[in-house]
Write an enzyme that holds these catalytic residues in place. Structure first.
Site, short mmCIF file in Angstrom:
data_model
loop_
_atom_site.label_atom_id
_atom_site.label_comp_id
_atom_site.label_asym_id
_atom_site.label_seq_id
_atom_site.Cartn_x
_atom_site.Cartn_y
_atom_site.Cartn_z
N VAL A 64 -6.51 -2.34 -9.48
CA VAL A 64 -7.59 -3.05 -8.77
C VAL A 64 -7.03 -3.53 -7.44
CG1 VAL A 64 -9.21 -4.96 -8.80
CG2 VAL A 64 -8.67 -3.77 -10.92
N LEU A 84 -4.42 -6.18 -6.74
CA LEU A 84 -4.71 -7.43 -7.45
C LEU A 84 -4.21 -7.40 -8.88
CD1 LEU A 84 -8.39 -8.00 -6.22
CD2 LEU A 84 -6.33 -9.21 -5.44
N GLY A 85 -4.11 -6.23 -9.45
CA GLY A 85 -3.67 -6.11 -10.83
C GLY A 85 -3.82 -4.68 -11.29
N PHE A 95 -6.41 1.20 -17.39
CA PHE A 95 -7.46 1.93 -16.69
C PHE A 95 -7.03 2.40 -15.30
CE2 PHE A 95 -7.85 -2.62 -15.96
CZ PHE A 95 -7.79 -2.68 -14.58
N GLY A 96 -6.03 1.71 -14.70
CA GLY A 96 -5.65 2.00 -13.32
C GLY A 96 -5.36 0.72 -12.57
N ASP A 128 -15.02 -5.29 -25.42
CA ASP A 128 -13.66 -5.47 -24.88
C ASP A 128 -13.53 -6.84 -24.22
OD1 ASP A 128 -11.05 -4.69 -24.54
OD2 ASP A 128 -11.42 -3.62 -22.67
N GLY A 138 -3.88 -2.11 -15.16
CA GLY A 138 -3.89 -2.03 -16.62
C GLY A 138 -3.93 -0.59 -17.04
#
Length: 826
Positions: free
Chosen positions: A524, A516-517, A521-522, A635, A519
């Site tokens: 999704v 799905l996406g 962080f990793g 955030d 960033g």
């Protein structure tokens, strides 16, 4: 020669002395032959007040006003508040018919005292009290006085009054700090059986003092002896109720001001600061807003949430209540016995009363002429009497309708309020000691059993060698272990733990097509569990800046939160060196996908964007004020706002969130985390964060939603450093309408959008103390606060056009939208 000139010198000296005496003596009056020009002032005989022309901050309009005669400006009365002069040609004088008038350069009357029985021979004098009085010279009769038509300031010996016949003297707020015309708020007395002070917002109650007990208003918790020495309420034979305050000591300059945002502010001139200092405000918390918890709701300023239903009542609309909108109030869980039988008493199951100590009693009390001992008895004998209270100086009060605007005080203020409840609720009260005792015994047994099993587990595993641990099928670390590693003893609340195999199967082994996406962080992934539930799996990268601490922080924080505008965490997984979070699936992706993609038509029209902004704001309000824990997100950005199938917003990603405990309002860290373009300056530069840090991020997000442009990608567009700088420039040029995203523009939305831009600029002001809290922002956006203060310079715009190095500019911006950690906070 010297001798012959001596008399001439003496005469000259005498003339000069007389001239100096007249020039140096401050004049405190105006006559038809001695008007007041724009450049002049008159001063009261005790030098406390002066009358003259002035211009408010950020305004070129000229007004006639009464001010304290000190360098720190404090305007306490304005004459021509609705018709300012455009230049310095104004005059304050006595007209031919004896009225006091303000004239412009063309001799047009802009304001008049408008006395019908005035006389030509009159004088206007500024008294030592700050009262400007128009007097008939021959008789000394007072024709008019400024104290009869006050503006926003309440001075010593000034009288606020009201009667059932419609007579009233009220304060009226300025529209805003730059515009003294009549604003939305007014302050006055409600002439009930037990008089109270009220602030009205466009004739709707906004704040209430509680009843007067002959020495204090019992609903104002801060009404200490300072107030008791000065306030006085008197009712005359005609029913006119008047309130004055004098204070026992006249030392120091002090007055009360009704602000343009609807607060009563007590202001004192500080000798140390040389400026006016606010020493008390009527809006100490959200609980001071009239009826915020609705009928039969009670507000507790430090509660979480602040609103609860009275015992025996439940939310009228549970969905709205859980969403933080309590105005619908509460309703009884069970009908009163006296209502069932149409009588007051029945055998064995009599209704009773529960005591609420230290309470701001509800509005609309009925005063009953009876003794304190009989107050409860008379209420008990009348089924329509829902509550009663007795207070010294007031007597017996009964309530027969909805109980509205109740507040619980934490100390000995307020009164003991008795609420009528069914017999079953009384039983709950009686059984409370037994419940507590049972709970203590059960908890003790649970702890003992838990300690026994922990000891058994430890004795079983302590002898295993390292090889056994490596070959074991147990995960290398798990959630329980990580709780101990992070040092956070917070209890996880029924959060399911998923196995790696379960989530791998749900996502087709983390197939790229299900991504799905991603960033910093990793990634999704979209997935589907065996029961058919769609999920989103956030798989944290081992190289991510979000490690065990952030992972556990998100698990612990979000497992405790329940709000319609916060994404719901379904579970987590910690196996095979993997850290994964399982969320509810949001089919419409994140907000940034919709507002920043100029290559596709936007599905978000202005109405949808308003709904999204309101939802984000309410979610943030829940985090800051209404959840059991006070949480700073740290955030907040467009990519962390997810949209469900109906395009309702949900705040996500709590890996960087911080729980505030107790009365903690701000914190300091050396590890600054967040996203470039959204980080508040005090956080980025000094490591200080608070609610106002999130408000700053909300302001950036608000401007992005209006403009459809990303703040962090704005650099060097239109020769501005950021979207904030560009918005500030257009705002000052009165061209802010150019900010509106063309993808959503339709004629007729300009005025509302400009209000959102205005609120956004207030949120991104450089200094945290200048920013409103999220509750005030929501009131601004919903037009509950109609007159918005002027914004000050936004953060990160001081360097516009400067020649500073590129590196300094890079510190506040980036071309991407990745969450970062900056180890620069001090």
């Amino acid at each position: 020669m010297k001798t012959s000139q001596s008399p001439m010198r003496g005469s000259l000296f005498l003339l000069l002395a007389c001239f100096c005496l007249e020039a140096c003596t401050a004049v405190d009056y105006i006559t038809i032959t001695q008007p007041l020009q724009d450049s002049e002032t008159i001063v009261s005989s005790n030098q406390t007040f002066k009358l003259g022309f002035f211009s408010p901050a950020n305004s070129s309009g000229r007004y006639v006003g009464i001010m304290f005669n000190v360098p720190a400006v404090a305007v306490v009365w304005v004459a021509n508040r609705d018709r300012p002069l455009n230049d310095s040609s104004g005059t304050l004088t006595i007209s031919g018919d004896g009225n006091l008038v303000v004239l412009n350069g063309q001799k047009e009357i802009l304001w008049s005292s408008n006395v019908s029985n005035s006389v030509a021979n009159s004088t206007a004098q500024l008294l030592d009290t700050g009262n400007l009085v128009l007097t008939d010279n021959p008789s000394g009769r007072t024709l008019w006085e400024s104290f009869q038509i006050p503006t926003d300031s309440y001075l010593r010996r000034m009288r606020l009054s009201s009667s059932t016949k419609g007579q009233k003297i009220r304060l009226t707020s300025w529209r805003n700090a730059s515009d003294p015309s009549i604003g939305s708020f007014s302050l006055g007395i409600e002439p009930q059986q037990t008089p109270q002070l009220f602030i009205w917002n466009d004739n709707k109650p906004y704040w209430r003092s509680g009843p007067w007990n002959s020495s204090a208003f019992i609903g104002v918790s801060a009404m200490d002896p300072v107030y008791l020495n000065g306030f006085n309420l008197v009712t005359d034979d005609t029913g006119l109720v008047s309130a004055t305050f004098t204070y026992s000591s006249d030392s120091g300059l002090l007055y009360l001001e009704l602000s343009s945002s609807g607060s009563i502010l007590q202001k004192v001139l500080s000798d140390r600061k040389g400026d006016w200092e606010v020493t008390w405000s009527s809006q100490g918390s959200q609980c001071d807003v009239y009826g915020i918890c609705g009928p039969f709701g009670s507000c507790k300023p430090h509660g979480s949430p602040i609103c609860t239903c009275l015992q025996g009542f439940e939310p009228r609309d549970k969905v709205e209540w859980e969403g933080g909108n309590w105005t619908s109030g509460c309703t009884r869980r069970e009908m009163l016995q006296c209502e069932r039988n149409n009588s007051v008493r029945s055998e064995g199951k009599q209704d009773g009363f529960l005591k609420l100590p230290n309470t701001k009693v509800p509005d609309l009390a009925e005063w009953v002429a009876t003794s304190e001992d009989e107050c409860g008895t008379q209420c008990s004998n009348n089924c329509s009497c829902l509550a009663y209270a007795s207070y010294p100086g007031i007597g017996c009060m009964h309530w027969k309708g909805s109980l509205i605007d109740i507040q619980q005080f934490s100390s000995s203020y307020g009164a003991d309020l008795y609420i009528r409840v069914p017999y079953s609720e009384l039983g709950k009260k009686r059984d409370m000691k037994a419940v507590i005792a049972t709970s203590v015994i059960a908890a003790s047994l649970f702890i003992a059993v838990s300690l026994y099993f922990c000891w058994k587990w430890w004795t079983k595993h302590k002898g295993k060698d390292q090889d056994d641990q490596v070959s074991s099928f147990e995960p290398a670390y798990n959630v329980e272990n990580m709780v101990s590693k992070t040092g956070d003893g917070a209890k996880l609340e029924e959060l399911p733990l998923y196995t790696y195999e379960t989530l791998a199967k749900a996502t087709d082994n983390f197939e790229h097509c299900n991504e799905l996406g991603k960033g910093g962080f990793g990634q999704v992934y979209k997935g589907k569990l065996l029961d058919g539930q769609e999920i989103a799996v956030k798989r944290l990268s081992n190289t991510s800046g979000q490690g065990i601490e952030e992972f556990m922080n998100e698990v612990v924080v979000i497992s405790k939160l329940q709000h319609r505008n916060l994404v719901r965490l379904i579970g987590c997984c910690a196996e095979r060196e993997e850290k994964m979070l399982v969320y509810e699936y949001m089919p419409n992706k994140s907000l940034d996908f919709h507002i920043f993609d100029s290559d596709k038509p936007s599905v978000l029209d202005w109405k949808k964007r308003v709904t999204i902004v309101d939802g984000i704001g309410r979610g943030l309000l829940y985090l800051h004020r209404d959840s059991r824990l006070k949480i700073i997100h740290r955030d907040l950005k467009a990519s962390n706002i997810l949209l469900d199938k109906e395009l309702r917003p949900k705040i996500s990603d709590f890996g960087l969130a911080r729980i505030f405990r107790g009365n903690e309002d701000q914190a300091n860290t050396r590890r600054v985390v967040g996203t470039y373009g959204y980080i508040a300056p005090e956080y980025a530069m000094e490591g200080m964060f608070s609610e106002k840090s999130d408000v700053y991020s909300f302001g950036v997000l608000l401007l992005e939603i209006v403009t459809g442009r990303r703040n962090s990608n704005f650099y060097y567009h239109e020769n501005e450093l950021s979207l904030l700088g560009y918005a500030w420039k257009l705002w000052n040029e009165k061209e802010a309408v150019k900010l509106i995203d063309a993808a959503m523009f339709v004629p007729g939305i300009e005025k509302e959008v400009l209000r959102y831009v205005h609120a956004g600029l207030l949120c991104v002001q450089e200094f945290a103390k200048d920013r409103p809290d999220i509750s005030a922002v929501l009131s601004m956006l919903n037009s509950e606060i109609s007159d918005l203060p002027l914004p000050k310079l936004p953060a990160y715009t001081r360097r516009l056009g400067s020649s500073e190095s590129d590196s300094s500019s890079q510190r506040v911006g980036s071309i991407n939208n990745v969450t970062v950690t900056i180890v620069e906070g001090q």
